[in-house]
Design an enzyme around this catalytic site. Structure first.
Site, PDB file in Angstrom:
ATOM      1  N   ALA A 154      41.089  37.213  38.531  1.00  0.00           N
ATOM      2  CA  ALA A 154      41.011  37.203  37.073  1.00  0.00           C
ATOM      3  C   ALA A 154      39.546  37.015  36.678  1.00  0.00           C
ATOM      4  O   ALA A 154      38.703  36.779  37.532  1.00  0.00           O
ATOM      5  CB  ALA A 154      41.865  36.083  36.514  1.00  0.00           C
ATOM      6  N   CYS A 155      39.270  37.094  35.410  1.00  0.00           N
ATOM      7  CA  CYS A 155      37.924  36.928  34.875  1.00  0.00           C
ATOM      8  C   CYS A 155      37.265  35.685  35.463  1.00  0.00           C
ATOM      9  O   CYS A 155      37.897  34.640  35.477  1.00  0.00           O
ATOM     10  CB  CYS A 155      38.007  36.787  33.361  1.00  0.00           C
ATOM     11  SG  CYS A 155      36.441  36.565  32.547  1.00  0.00           S
ATOM     12  N   PRO A 156      36.044  35.710  35.937  1.00  0.00           N
ATOM     13  CA  PRO A 156      35.105  36.833  35.967  1.00  0.00           C
ATOM     14  C   PRO A 156      35.130  37.630  37.277  1.00  0.00           C
ATOM     15  O   PRO A 156      34.170  38.328  37.569  1.00  0.00           O
ATOM     16  CB  PRO A 156      33.766  36.112  35.821  1.00  0.00           C
ATOM     17  CG  PRO A 156      33.962  34.836  36.584  1.00  0.00           C
ATOM     18  CD  PRO A 156      35.428  34.487  36.462  1.00  0.00           C
ATOM     19  N   GLY A 157      36.212  37.521  38.039  1.00  0.00           N
ATOM     20  CA  GLY A 157      36.296  38.162  39.355  1.00  0.00           C
ATOM     21  C   GLY A 157      35.919  39.638  39.393  1.00  0.00           C
ATOM     22  O   GLY A 157      35.075  40.040  40.193  1.00  0.00           O
ATOM     23  N   ASP A 215      43.209  42.922  35.125  1.00  0.00           N
ATOM     24  CA  ASP A 215      42.835  42.105  33.965  1.00  0.00           C
ATOM     25  C   ASP A 215      42.322  43.015  32.856  1.00  0.00           C
ATOM     26  O   ASP A 215      41.330  43.710  33.017  1.00  0.00           O
ATOM     27  CB  ASP A 215      41.749  41.118  34.420  1.00  0.00           C
ATOM     28  CG  ASP A 215      41.188  40.306  33.262  1.00  0.00           C
ATOM     29  OD1 ASP A 215      41.944  40.045  32.324  1.00  0.00           O
ATOM     30  OD2 ASP A 215      40.001  39.952  33.307  1.00  0.00           O
TER      31      ASP A 215
END
Lengths: 182, 100
Positions: free
Chosen positions: B39-42, B66
Site C-alpha cells: 500500500a502507499c507509499p509502496g 492501490d
C-alpha cells in the site's frame, strides 16, 4: 550613460544571485513532536514518499517523538532516579507506540496493526528501516534527550542520525520548500 | 474500450500524451514492476527503485492494487521528467505506463 547601464546590470546580477541563493531547496523538513503511532506513521509515509520523489528529507524528533527512536533491546547506563522513572513510563521504541484515538487500553492499537498487516500497509518499524535505506536524515532534539534522561547508546541504529538543537532545525527549515509539524 | 479509461484525463499532467487502452495494451514494457502487495507509499518506492534498471526511452509498467497510485505516478513522472503514458484498469488492479 554606458557606465550607468553597466552599473545597473551589475546590481541586478547581484540581486539575482542573492535571490537564487535564498531560494528554498527541493527539501522537506518534518518536526515529529508527537509520539502517537498514527501520527508518526504518517510522518514516515510522507518522508519515504518524498525520497521517492528525489526530495531531500530531514526529520526532527522532539518531545514525545523522541521515545519512538529508542531501541527495544538497549538501555542507557548511569541514569538518576527520575530518568529511570521516565524511561520506564515512556514507550520503548516504535513497537510500543499507541494510537492517538481509539486506543482502548491497547486493544485498538493491536486491532489497527492487524488490519494494516492484512491490507499490506507497512509497519512503522519497516518504514523506519526503509527511510534509512532511502537516506532520510533524522535529527534528535538534544534537549528532549536530556529532559527525558535518554542516553545515545539506547537509541536505534539508524544510518543518518544526529543530535541537534533548535538552530539546526531552523536553518534546515529555512531552505526547505515543504515544512510540516506532526 | 474499458469503461473507466475515459477518466484517464483526470490524472494527466499538462503536456502528457495519454494513450488509449488499446495503444497501451499494444505496448511492450521493458520492465514490469509488481507492487500489488504494498500500500502507499509502496508502489512509489517500488517504481523509484526499478526505474534505475531501464534506459531512457524504455517503457516501465507498474502494477498496483492501490488506487492512489493512479494519481501518484503521473505526478512522480512529471517531477522526474519521465513521460506518463496512461493506465489500464483491470480486475482489482491498475496497470500504469511510463517512458523514461
Amino acid at each position: 550613460m554606458a557606465n550607468e547601464l553597466e552599473l545597473q546590470v551589475k546590481q541586478l546580477e547581484a540581486q539575482l544571485k542573492e535571490l537564487q541563493e535564498n531560494q528554498p531547496k527541493d527539501q522537506l523538513s518534518i518536526i515529529v513532536f508527537s509520539g502517537d503511532l498514527d501520527k508518526v506513521l504518517a510522518a514516515f509515509i510522507i518522508a519515504t514518499g518524498a525520497r521517492a520523489m528525489d526530495s531531500e528529507v530531514k526529520m526532527f524528533f522532539t518531545f514525545w517523538g523522541t521515545p519512538i527512536l529508542r531501541a527495544k533491546n538497549k538501555s542507557g547506563k548511569g541514569k538518576d532516579f527520575m530518568s529511570n522513572m521516565l524511561g520506564w513510563m515512556l514507550p520503548k521504541g516504535s513497537t510500543q507506540a499507541k494510537l492517538s484515538k481509539l486506543n482502548m487500553g491497547g486493544m485498538g492499537t493491536e486491532m489497527l496493526k492487524s488490519v494494516m498487516k492484512k491490507k499490506n500497509v507497512s509497519s512503522l518499524e519497516s518504514l523506519i528501516e526503509v527511510a534509512g535505506e532511502l537516506g532520510v536524515e533524522i535529527a534528535i532534539c538534544q534537549m528532549s534527550m536530556d529532559l527525558m534522561g535518554f542516553k545515545k547508546e539506547e537509541m536505534i541504529d539508524y544510518p543518518h542520525l544526529s543530535y541537534v538543537g533548535v538552530g539546526t532545525y531552523l536553518s534546515d527549515a529555512q531552505e526547505s520548500k515543504i515544512q510540516l509539524f506532526i | 474500450m474499458h469503461k473507466k479509461a475515459k477518466y484517464n484525463y483526470l490524472f494527466k499532467n499538462q503536456g502528457d500524451i495519454i494513450m488509449t487502452v488499446e495503444e497501451l495494451k499494444g505496448l511492450k514494457s521493458d520492465k514490469v514492476v509488481d507492487a500489488r502487495g504494498t500500500a502507499c507509499p509502496g508502489p512509489l518506492l517500488a517504481a523509484k527503485k526499478a526505474i534505475g534498471d531501464i534506459q531512457p526511452g524504455q517503457i516501465m509498467e507498474i502494477l498496483s492494487a492501490d488506487e492512489g497510485t493512479k494519481s501518484d505516478i503521473p505526478k512522480w513522472s512529471k517531477k522526474q521528467n519521465y513521460e506518463y503514458l496512461g493506465s489500464i484498469d483491470e480486475d482489482g488492479m491498475f496497470r500504469l505506463f511510463l517512458k523514461k
